[in-house]
Design a protein around this motif. Structure first.
Motif, short mmCIF file in Angstrom:
data_model
loop_
_atom_site.label_atom_id
_atom_site.label_comp_id
_atom_site.label_asym_id
_atom_site.label_seq_id
_atom_site.Cartn_x
_atom_site.Cartn_y
_atom_site.Cartn_z
N ILE A 133 0.84 -1.20 0.00
CA ILE A 133 0.00 0.00 0.00
C ILE A 133 0.87 1.25 0.00
CG2 ILE A 133 -1.74 -1.26 1.33
CD1 ILE A 133 -1.10 0.55 3.69
N THR A 134 0.25 2.36 -0.37
CA THR A 134 0.92 3.65 -0.33
C THR A 134 -0.16 4.72 -0.12
OG1 THR A 134 2.52 5.07 -1.46
CG2 THR A 134 0.78 4.11 -2.82
N GLY A 135 0.29 5.95 0.08
CA GLY A 135 -0.67 7.05 0.26
C GLY A 135 -0.76 7.58 1.67
N TRP A 136 0.15 7.12 2.56
CA TRP A 136 0.12 7.63 3.94
C TRP A 136 0.34 9.15 3.93
CZ3 TRP A 136 -1.42 4.49 7.70
CH2 TRP A 136 -1.25 3.11 7.56
N PRO A 137 -0.53 9.92 4.59
CA PRO A 137 -0.30 11.36 4.70
C PRO A 137 0.96 11.65 5.50
CG PRO A 137 -2.59 10.82 5.20
CD PRO A 137 -1.83 9.52 5.15
N PRO A 138 1.55 12.85 5.33
CA PRO A 138 2.76 13.19 6.08
C PRO A 138 2.49 13.28 7.57
CG PRO A 138 1.91 15.10 4.91
CD PRO A 138 1.13 13.92 4.41
N GLU A 139 3.57 13.25 8.34
CA GLU A 139 3.47 13.19 9.80
C GLU A 139 2.66 14.34 10.39
OE1 GLU A 139 6.57 12.95 13.59
OE2 GLU A 139 7.25 12.52 11.56
N GLU A 140 2.73 15.52 9.78
CA GLU A 140 2.06 16.69 10.34
C GLU A 140 0.57 16.76 9.97
OE1 GLU A 140 4.01 17.84 6.41
OE2 GLU A 140 4.55 16.70 8.23
N ASP A 141 0.07 15.80 9.22
CA ASP A 141 -1.33 15.83 8.81
C ASP A 141 -2.24 15.78 10.04
OD1 ASP A 141 -4.02 14.69 7.85
OD2 ASP A 141 -2.96 15.05 5.96
N PRO A 142 -3.24 16.66 10.11
CA PRO A 142 -4.10 16.72 11.31
C PRO A 142 -4.93 15.46 11.54
CG PRO A 142 -4.94 18.16 9.55
CD PRO A 142 -3.57 17.72 9.14
N ILE A 143 -5.03 14.58 10.55
CA ILE A 143 -5.82 13.36 10.76
C ILE A 143 -5.21 12.49 11.86
CG2 ILE A 143 -4.66 11.84 9.08
CD1 ILE A 143 -7.56 10.94 8.29
N TYR A 144 -3.91 12.65 12.11
CA TYR A 144 -3.24 11.84 13.13
C TYR A 144 -3.55 12.32 14.55
CZ TYR A 144 -0.67 9.86 9.20
OH TYR A 144 -0.33 9.25 8.02
N LYS A 145 -4.35 13.38 14.68
CA LYS A 145 -4.82 13.76 16.00
C LYS A 145 -6.00 12.89 16.44
CE LYS A 145 -3.27 18.59 15.91
NZ LYS A 145 -3.66 20.01 16.04
N ASN A 146 -6.58 12.17 15.50
CA ASN A 146 -7.67 11.25 15.84
C ASN A 146 -7.16 10.14 16.75
OD1 ASN A 146 -9.32 12.68 14.08
ND2 ASN A 146 -10.21 10.84 13.20
N SER A 147 -7.99 9.77 17.72
CA SER A 147 -7.66 8.61 18.54
C SER A 147 -7.67 7.37 17.66
CB SER A 147 -8.68 8.44 19.66
OG SER A 147 -8.51 7.19 20.29
N PRO A 148 -6.59 6.56 17.70
CA PRO A 148 -6.53 5.40 16.80
C PRO A 148 -7.48 4.27 17.13
CG PRO A 148 -4.62 5.45 18.23
CD PRO A 148 -5.36 6.72 18.47
N TYR A 149 -8.16 4.34 18.27
CA TYR A 149 -9.11 3.29 18.60
C TYR A 149 -10.56 3.72 18.43
CZ TYR A 149 -5.13 0.66 20.31
OH TYR A 149 -3.94 -0.01 20.39
N SER A 150 -10.90 4.94 18.79
CA SER A 150 -12.30 5.35 18.68
C SER A 150 -12.62 6.07 17.38
CB SER A 150 -12.68 6.23 19.87
OG SER A 150 -11.84 7.36 19.95
N ASP A 151 -11.62 6.66 16.72
CA ASP A 151 -11.84 7.37 15.46
C ASP A 151 -10.67 7.07 14.53
OD1 ASP A 151 -14.28 9.21 16.04
OD2 ASP A 151 -12.96 9.58 17.74
N ASN A 152 -10.43 5.81 14.26
CA ASN A 152 -9.19 5.41 13.61
C ASN A 152 -9.03 6.02 12.22
OD1 ASN A 152 -7.65 3.24 11.77
ND2 ASN A 152 -6.79 3.30 13.83
N PHE A 153 -7.86 6.61 12.01
CA PHE A 153 -7.58 7.29 10.74
C PHE A 153 -7.37 6.32 9.59
CE2 PHE A 153 -4.06 7.52 13.81
CZ PHE A 153 -3.16 6.61 13.25
N VAL A 154 -6.89 5.11 9.86
CA VAL A 154 -6.67 4.14 8.78
C VAL A 154 -8.01 3.69 8.21
CG1 VAL A 154 -5.79 1.84 8.23
CG2 VAL A 154 -4.43 3.40 9.61
N ILE A 155 -9.01 3.51 9.05
CA ILE A 155 -10.34 3.13 8.56
C ILE A 155 -10.90 4.23 7.67
CG2 ILE A 155 -12.68 2.47 9.24
CD1 ILE A 155 -10.30 0.45 9.85
N ILE A 156 -10.71 5.48 8.09
CA ILE A 156 -11.15 6.61 7.26
C ILE A 156 -10.41 6.58 5.92
CG2 ILE A 156 -11.19 9.13 7.06
CD1 ILE A 156 -11.56 9.22 10.12
N MET A 157 -9.09 6.36 5.97
CA MET A 157 -8.27 6.36 4.75
C MET A 157 -8.65 5.23 3.80
SD MET A 157 -4.48 7.09 6.30
CE MET A 157 -4.16 8.44 7.43
N LEU A 158 -8.94 4.05 4.35
CA LEU A 158 -9.36 2.92 3.51
C LEU A 158 -10.73 3.18 2.90
CD1 LEU A 158 -8.25 -0.11 5.71
CD2 LEU A 158 -7.29 0.52 3.50
#
Length: 576
Positions: A542-567
């Motif tokens: 896979i590819t397409g990971w946003p950069p480290e500073e992307d605000p999506i990584y402020k989401n809690s990875p268990y209750s609002d997981n960013f990978v599920i949003i990205m998929l």
């Protein structure tokens, strides 16, 4: 002829290889139990919901973005509070044209079935609503008998929607009993709950982009295949999602072999270093939660506040976090019952100064125990005022490497102090049941919650594994308490009141009272706040990971997981 046969075989092998290599697959990891221990009644413990990946099957009404505080429609298209000046109803308009993986249409019947079974299972949203109604096939109305600003979060994000085709018969029985004047406490409703907890569907009917392939389930992995009826199929970039079964010891070698694209497991610092050395990126989002020592308040003298305070002073939480998870385990500073990251948003600086930070101070801990008549024996073990040695067992999910390390370190520190603690590992799926049934002395479970409002954290800390849940005796911490800092309190009522209404100033008052009471009483002892150390593999499958500073990584990875949003949105893509 012989050459022709060989050529045909070679062409067949090549064709299979090309077919396999052209398949677009995302590989994740999540632990699960095979049936019959694991099952598909997703309202009941030990269900095979696959954690964060559950939302690829049963979708929520919306996604949420922590950086902006905004929701994005998923199965809902819009929502509103009515009347605007004094809301009593939360009204949700559903997306039209959505079908379940069995071909049936998604309608208001599915939402009603979900929430009335939630009533049966004592979901906390029912502290604020008293009925759910359908206005036709595509509109659902939630009546708030206790209007609250957390109702939108509960409805749009906290619960995913299940299908009426699987659960409707039981939901209809709940609604019939309510119409007959029965309540959750009635014998009829209790009997129905006991019956429902034994219900075992044959699989999961999906509203999301993927369907769990029950026939391909093994002890090693689960395969999710495309839902042929998914409403937004053009956004989905992968043909399959493979999920490796296992906790940290099982998953680690597969991550190192670059056979897993993303994992949320608690990897030890040395393992994280290995990931970085071979070029695997580490994503470190805030989780707004972490491990805590839960205490059985049926046991004397653990039910004495002085003992719990002494234990807090006797544990170096910074050390405990670091040995468990390196930079991703940050010792709790404020001991407020919810994330140190969120405390400044809800508690004034003046009131924050009233919070006891319980710094590591074994001498202070010793003075507290001496002050209530406890003494050490010849071995250095504390003897309580009834003459009993303070020796306890600490249960921990055996497969959780970070929590296991935290348990071992906390046990060693407490034993050194003179409270002898031995650690017993129990399979991760069983530990919540031990907590609910009160079958423990000390136990590691999560404090706090990955939600922006502290109400959710206090529910986790004070109610989730306590007797009000209605499952078992739990930790049996009395919710009516006398405190020095805020006087007499009804913690159960305060948890509800902390989210009542839409005036955040009033909510802050309740939250401050809860935090100060929690800080003094320490019904549980938080150890550290976890930040993810999530390996994210780029460029293999896979590819397409946003950069480290992307605000999506402020989401809690268990209750609002960013990978599920990205998929779901097609941000993550297969390597071409």
């Amino acid at each position: 002829m012989k050459r022709l046969i060989i050529l045909v075989i070679l062409l067949s092998i090549l064709t299979v290889g090309l077919s396999a290599s052209s398949e677009r697959v995302y590989v994740g990891a999540w632990p699960y139990d095979m049936p019959p221990v694991g099952h598909f009644n997703t309202f009941v413990s030990r269900a095979i919901t696959l954690g964060i990946y559950y939302e690829l099957m049963h979708q929520p009404l919306a996604f949420y973005y922590w950086a902006t505080g905004k929701y994005e429609p998923v199965l809902a298209t819009s929502w509103r509070l009515e009347p605007a000046n004094k809301p009593e109803w939360f009204i949700v308009n559903l997306r039209r044209g959505v079908k379940w993986s069995n071909g049936q249409e998604f309608t208001s019947k599915d939402v009603l079935a979900t929430y009335y079974l939630g009533y049966l299972m004592n979901w906390p949203v029912w502290r604020y609503i008293d009925k759910v109604e359908a206005s036709g096939k595509y509109t659902v109305k939630f009546h708030m008998n206790n209007p609250s600003s957390v109702v939108p979060r509960y409805i749009l994000r906290t619960y995913v929607i299940r299908d009426y085709s699987t659960y409707g018969a039981y939901a209809d029985k709940v609604m019939a009993l309510l119409s007959a004047g029965k309540t959750r406490d009635s014998d009829e409703m209790k009997k129905l709950r006991a019956e429902f907890e034994q219900f075992r569907p044959k699989g999961i009917v999906s509203s999301g982009p993927f369907v769990l392939d029950v026939d391909r389930m093994t002890e090693a992995e689960i395969v999710l295949t495309k839902n042929p009826y998914y409403w937004n199929a053009e956004a989905i970039q992968f043909d399959k999602v493979r999920l490796v079964n296992g906790e940290t010891p099982t998953v680690t070698p597969m991550v190192l072999a670059k056979e897993v694209d993303y994992a949320t497991h608690g990897f030890p610092p040395a393992t994280e270093k290995q990931f970085v050395e071979i070029g695997i990126r580490i994503i470190r989002p805030p989780i707004y939660s972490g491990p805590a020592i839960f205490i059985n308040h049926n046991i004397y003298p653990l039910n004495r506040v002085e003992v719990r305070q002494a234990m807090a002073y006797a544990i170096n939480r910074d050390e405990n976090g670091f040995v468990s998870l390196g930079k991703s385990g940050v010792g709790i500073k404020l001991m407020a019952g919810f994330s140190d990251n969120l405390v400044p948003l809800w508690i004034s600086k003046a009131d924050q100064k009233k919070l006891n930070p319980y710094p590591y101070d074994p001498k202070k801990a010793e003075a507290i125990l001496n002050g209530i008549g406890f003494k050490r024996d010849k071995d250095g073990i504390w003897i309580d005022d009834k003459g009993k040695r303070m020796e306890y067992e600490l249960i921990v999910p055996a497969e959780f490497a970070d929590w296991s390390a935290a348990a071992e370190n906390a046990a060693a520190q407490l034993t050194k102090f003179g409270i002898k603690v031995t650690v017993r590992g129990v399979t991760f799926a069983q530990v919540p049941q031990e907590a609910e049934q009160g079958r423990f002395q000390l136990l590691i479970q999560a404090w706090g919650a990955g939600h922006p409002h502290p109400h959710f954290s206090f529910y986790q800390d004070l109610i989730r594994f306590n007797y009000p849940l209605g499952v078992g005796p739990g930790m049996n911490f009395p919710m009516k308490q006398k405190t020095k800092v805020v006087g007499e309190v009804d913690l159960d009522k305060l948890v509800t009141d902390s989210a009542i209404g839409f005036d955040t100033r009033l909510q802050k008052k309740y939250i401050t009272t809860l935090a100060l009471a929690f800080n003094e009483l320490l019904p549980i002892i938080p150890l550290w706040e976890r930040y993810g150390n999530n390996p994210a593999l780029d460029g293999v499958r896979i590819t397409g990971w946003p950069p480290e500073e992307d605000p999506i990584y402020k989401n809690s990875p268990y209750s609002d997981n960013f990978v599920i949003i990205m998929l779901t949105k097609g941000i993550l893509k297969p390597v071409k």
